[in-house]
Design a protein around this motif. Structure first.
Motif, PDB file in Angstrom:
ATOM      1  N   GLY A 125       0.800  -1.212   0.000  1.00 39.25           N
ATOM      2  CA  GLY A 125       0.000   0.000   0.000  1.00 39.25           C
ATOM      3  C   GLY A 125       0.834   1.265   0.000  1.00 39.25           C
ATOM      4  N   ASN A 126       2.122   1.138   0.306  1.00 34.15           N
ATOM      5  CA  ASN A 126       3.034   2.283   0.287  1.00 34.15           C
ATOM      6  C   ASN A 126       3.514   2.630  -1.118  1.00 34.15           C
ATOM      7  N   ILE A 127       3.165   1.797  -2.090  1.00 35.84           N
ATOM      8  CA  ILE A 127       3.656   1.976  -3.462  1.00 35.84           C
ATOM      9  C   ILE A 127       2.581   2.628  -4.329  1.00 35.84           C
ATOM     10  N   ALA A 128       2.986   3.579  -5.156  1.00 39.41           N
ATOM     11  CA  ALA A 128       2.049   4.286  -6.044  1.00 39.41           C
ATOM     12  C   ALA A 128       1.758   3.426  -7.269  1.00 39.41           C
ATOM     13  N   ASN A 129       1.000   2.355  -7.038  1.00 45.41           N
ATOM     14  CA  ASN A 129       0.621   1.449  -8.124  1.00 45.41           C
ATOM     15  C   ASN A 129      -0.797   1.726  -8.582  1.00 45.41           C
ATOM     16  N   GLY A 130      -1.143   1.202  -9.743  1.00 47.84           N
ATOM     17  CA  GLY A 130      -2.461   1.438 -10.303  1.00 47.84           C
ATOM     18  C   GLY A 130      -3.589   0.983  -9.399  1.00 47.84           C
ATOM     19  N   GLU A 131      -3.386  -0.148  -8.689  1.00 49.52           N
ATOM     20  CA  GLU A 131      -4.439  -0.670  -7.812  1.00 49.52           C
ATOM     21  C   GLU A 131      -4.813   0.315  -6.719  1.00 49.52           C
ATOM     22  N   MET A 132      -3.822   1.037  -6.204  1.00 46.64           N
ATOM     23  CA  MET A 132      -4.095   1.994  -5.138  1.00 46.64           C
ATOM     24  C   MET A 132      -4.930   3.162  -5.648  1.00 46.64           C
ATOM     25  N   PHE A 133      -4.725   3.546  -6.884  1.00 42.85           N
ATOM     26  CA  PHE A 133      -5.469   4.680  -7.433  1.00 42.85           C
ATOM     27  C   PHE A 133      -6.831   4.259  -7.990  1.00 42.85           C
ATOM     28  N   MET A 134      -6.900   3.088  -8.598  1.00 43.15           N
ATOM     29  CA  MET A 134      -8.164   2.677  -9.226  1.00 43.15           C
ATOM     30  C   MET A 134      -9.227   2.316  -8.196  1.00 43.15           C
ATOM     31  N   SER A 135      -8.807   1.860  -7.016  1.00 48.17           N
ATOM     32  CA  SER A 135      -9.770   1.318  -6.051  1.00 48.17           C
ATOM     33  C   SER A 135     -10.649   2.393  -5.411  1.00 48.17           C
ATOM     34  N   MET A 136     -10.147   3.626  -5.288  1.00 43.81           N
ATOM     35  CA  MET A 136     -10.970   4.679  -4.671  1.00 43.81           C
ATOM     36  C   MET A 136     -12.191   5.029  -5.513  1.00 43.81           C
ATOM     37  N   PRO A 137     -12.038   5.320  -6.825  1.00 40.00           N
ATOM     38  CA  PRO A 137     -13.246   5.598  -7.612  1.00 40.00           C
ATOM     39  C   PRO A 137     -14.189   4.399  -7.696  1.00 40.00           C
ATOM     40  N   VAL A 138     -13.662   3.177  -7.613  1.00 42.85           N
ATOM     41  CA  VAL A 138     -14.534   2.001  -7.622  1.00 42.85           C
ATOM     42  C   VAL A 138     -15.391   1.965  -6.359  1.00 42.85           C
ATOM     43  N   THR A 139     -14.764   2.217  -5.207  1.00 40.49           N
ATOM     44  CA  THR A 139     -15.529   2.254  -3.953  1.00 40.49           C
ATOM     45  C   THR A 139     -16.580   3.354  -3.993  1.00 40.49           C
ATOM     46  N   LEU A 140     -16.187   4.515  -4.491  1.00 39.85           N
ATOM     47  CA  LEU A 140     -17.136   5.623  -4.602  1.00 39.85           C
ATOM     48  C   LEU A 140     -18.271   5.260  -5.558  1.00 39.85           C
ATOM     49  N   ALA A 141     -17.956   4.550  -6.631  1.00 42.61           N
ATOM     50  CA  ALA A 141     -18.990   4.119  -7.579  1.00 42.61           C
ATOM     51  C   ALA A 141     -20.004   3.208  -6.897  1.00 42.61           C
ATOM     52  N   MET A 142     -19.527   2.293  -6.059  1.00 43.67           N
ATOM     53  CA  MET A 142     -20.437   1.377  -5.372  1.00 43.67           C
ATOM     54  C   MET A 142     -21.326   2.131  -4.371  1.00 43.67           C
ATOM     55  N   LEU A 143     -20.765   3.140  -3.723  1.00 43.23           N
ATOM     56  CA  LEU A 143     -21.562   3.976  -2.822  1.00 43.23           C
ATOM     57  C   LEU A 143     -22.640   4.723  -3.614  1.00 43.23           C
ATOM     58  N   LEU A 144     -22.260   5.291  -4.739  1.00 44.01           N
ATOM     59  CA  LEU A 144     -23.217   6.029  -5.577  1.00 44.01           C
ATOM     60  C   LEU A 144     -24.284   5.101  -6.162  1.00 44.01           C
ATOM     61  N   LEU A 145     -23.869   3.887  -6.505  1.00 45.68           N
ATOM     62  CA  LEU A 145     -24.826   2.902  -7.016  1.00 45.68           C
ATOM     63  C   LEU A 145     -25.858   2.559  -5.948  1.00 45.68           C
ATOM     64  N   TRP A 146     -25.395   2.398  -4.715  1.00 41.51           N
ATOM     65  CA  TRP A 146     -26.296   2.124  -3.594  1.00 41.51           C
ATOM     66  C   TRP A 146     -27.285   3.269  -3.390  1.00 41.51           C
ATOM     67  N   LYS A 147     -26.813   4.499  -3.633  1.00 44.11           N
ATOM     68  CA  LYS A 147     -27.663   5.683  -3.453  1.00 44.11           C
ATOM     69  C   LYS A 147     -28.467   6.014  -4.704  1.00 44.11           C
ATOM     70  N   ALA A 148     -28.434   5.106  -5.705  1.00 43.91           N
ATOM     71  CA  ALA A 148     -29.186   5.257  -6.955  1.00 43.91           C
ATOM     72  C   ALA A 148     -28.752   6.464  -7.783  1.00 43.91           C
ATOM     73  N   GLN A 149     -27.485   6.863  -7.636  1.00 39.50           N
ATOM     74  CA  GLN A 149     -26.931   7.935  -8.470  1.00 39.50           C
ATOM     75  C   GLN A 149     -26.157   7.269  -9.621  1.00 39.50           C
ATOM     76  N   TYR A 150     -26.899   6.805 -10.596  1.00 38.33           N
ATOM     77  CA  TYR A 150     -26.367   5.877 -11.584  1.00 38.33           C
ATOM     78  C   TYR A 150     -25.340   6.488 -12.524  1.00 38.33           C
ATOM     79  N   SER A 151     -25.608   7.663 -13.022  1.00 39.99           N
ATOM     80  CA  SER A 151     -24.687   8.299 -13.957  1.00 39.99           C
ATOM     81  C   SER A 151     -23.335   8.550 -13.301  1.00 39.99           C
TER      82      SER A 151
END
Length: 462
Positions: A125-151
């Motif tokens: 997790g200390n390394i600036a790899n793609g997984e560390m950056f891609m996972s935040m918008p994915v988590t946010l997407a799942m939160l928005l999906l739960w809140k029915a903010q589809y776009s």
């Protein structure tokens, strides 16, 4: 003061994140992936077109390189990662509150577990790899999906995908979640547009810079070749079958576990696309694991939930054991930093503790920087992209490491690049196992050896 009290818990979480990540800001230029991103992005900063003029193999989508270009150095790259991960902590906390806000032990325990799993070096997790950056918008997407903010959910998944291809598995999970839990035609259209538009915009931008859409797609899907190392079909069949089982039991499992279980299974598929045992790949499943555990421990039908959720977690455990994934040491990492800060370890020993070649590479980079002009290029036959970054010099040609040349069988292309634009200096690494006889012959003809720095032989153009 009231604001501090209101957000006291979140402030503590963010403070813990910063403290745990502080040593990462002072790491040397040692980790290969980071240095490849920085070496390539240095070219982008100097006007080269990504994928056309300078490239990676296997390639990633453009955002990781653009972020590295904005950073410019390993310190600022790590600082960006710290801020990005802090935002992710906030998003995870909001997600857990949305799901189980009344169960504070679950919200704060899950948030704390997330910080430990992504901030400590055990999963890189200390390394600036793609997984560390891609996972935040994915988590946010799942939160928005739960809140029915589809776009907006689709937009965030597109953002994650533009960091790294395995997010395609999370997109598949989101699509199944939508189908199982949200039967809205208008919603799926909004979701699809949110997902497609950013990717189309990126394709259009690179087309305008002379990279044909088909070439861009080939570049962005460069890592797909890794899948051949670990057959995809059996895993896809398994995950599809398990998804069907979750669907059939959806009414008894409850929406939270259906949602978490689908996400976990497909994210695990994404994390294991290459079948390689690198710990940072499993950053992708950290949040789904936490949410699955939470869903197992709440609501009705707990026995069934524990069984179903347990199957998902067991699958994770079997995967980690099968692939022989070994977490990185934690205590030694912080002890090393502490000794350096306390003056008990000199800088050369500190950087050598990450990679024994670091003192040599720092010396070599300084030599090349002081013996060449800013506009001159160099060429290194070896796997030291960090030297390009520290010397602030571009390589000749499109590739920044010898293993890229070997993987792409680009020996002839490399000689063509060198003949067309001879570098001011060529460095031949004696510890480089890959042979390149034509390059050695060419160097002997047109260059003279000027210095030896460790295992690096330095040649100057005649």
């Amino acid at each position: 003061m009231r604001l501090l009290v209101k957000y006291e818990g979140l402030i503590i979480l963010l403070a813990a994140t910063v403290i745990l990540r502080l040593p990462s800001l002072f790491e040397p230029y040692w980790y290969g992936d980071e240095q490849i991103y920085l070496a390539i992005s240095q070219g982008v900063r100097k006007g080269l077109v990504l994928y056309r003029d300078i490239t990676d193999y296997p390639n990633k989508p453009p955002l990781i390189y653009l972020l590295a270009a904005a950073a410019g150095s390993v310190f600022w790259f790590k600082f960006m990662l710290l801020m990005w991960n802090a935002m992710h902590v906030v998003v995870v906390n909001l997600l857990l509150k949305k799901l189980w806000g009344e169960k504070k032990w679950l919200v704060w325990g899950g948030s704390g577990a997330f910080i430990l799993l992504t901030s400590l070096p055990m999963l890189e997790g200390n390394i600036a790899n793609g997984e560390m950056f891609m996972s935040m918008p994915v988590t946010l997407a799942m939160l928005l999906l739960w809140k029915a903010q589809y776009s907006a959910a689709g937009l965030m998944l597109a953002l994650g995908f533009l960091f790294k291809i395995p997010v395609a598995a999370d997109i598949a999970a989101a699509g199944l979640i939508f189908w199982v839990c949200r039967h809205s035609f208008k919603g799926i259209i909004s979701f699809g547009l949110g997902l497609a538009v950013p990717i189309a915009v990126v394709v259009g931008i690179w087309y305008g810079m002379g990279v044909a859409p088909i070439d861009l797609v080939k570049n962005m899907l460069g890592s797909s070749g890794y899948v051949t190392n670990y057959p995809l079909a059996p895993r896809l069949i398994l995950v599809t079958g398990l998804s069907l089982g979750v669907y059939l039991m959806r009414k008894k499992l409850g929406q939270e576990l259906v949602w978490a279980g689908l996400w976990l299974m497909w994210a695990l598929l994404g994390a294991t696309l290459s079948g390689r045992p690198y710990p940072h790949y499993f950053i992708q499943i950290v949040v789904p694991v936490i949410v699955t555990v939470g869903a197992m421990l709440t609501g009705k039908e707990k026995r069934l939930k524990v069984i179903v959720g347990g199957i998902g977690l067991a699958l994770v455990a079997v995967t980690l054991v099968t692939l022989k994934v070994k977490p990185y040491p934690v205590m030694a990492y912080y002890a090393n930093f502490g000794k350096w800060v306390a003056g008990q370890r000199v800088f050369s020993d500190y950087v050598a503790s990450f990679d024994r070649r670091m003192p040599r590479n720092y010396e070599l980079a300084y030599y090349l920087k002081t013996h060449t002009g800013p506009g001159e290029r160099i060429y290194i036959w070896g796997n030291q992209p960090d030297v390009y970054v520290m010397a602030e010099r571009l390589p000749v040609g499109k590739l920044v490491t010898s293993f890229h040349v070997e993987d792409l069988q680009a020996y002839a292309a490399t000689m063509e690049w060198l003949n067309h634009d001879p570098p001011a200096y060529v460095v031949m690494m004696a510890d480089e196992p890959r042979g390149f006889e034509e390059l050695k012959y060419w160097v002997d003809q047109y260059y003279v050896e000027t210095d030896t720095i460790g295992e690096a032989k330095v040649y100057k153009k005649l």
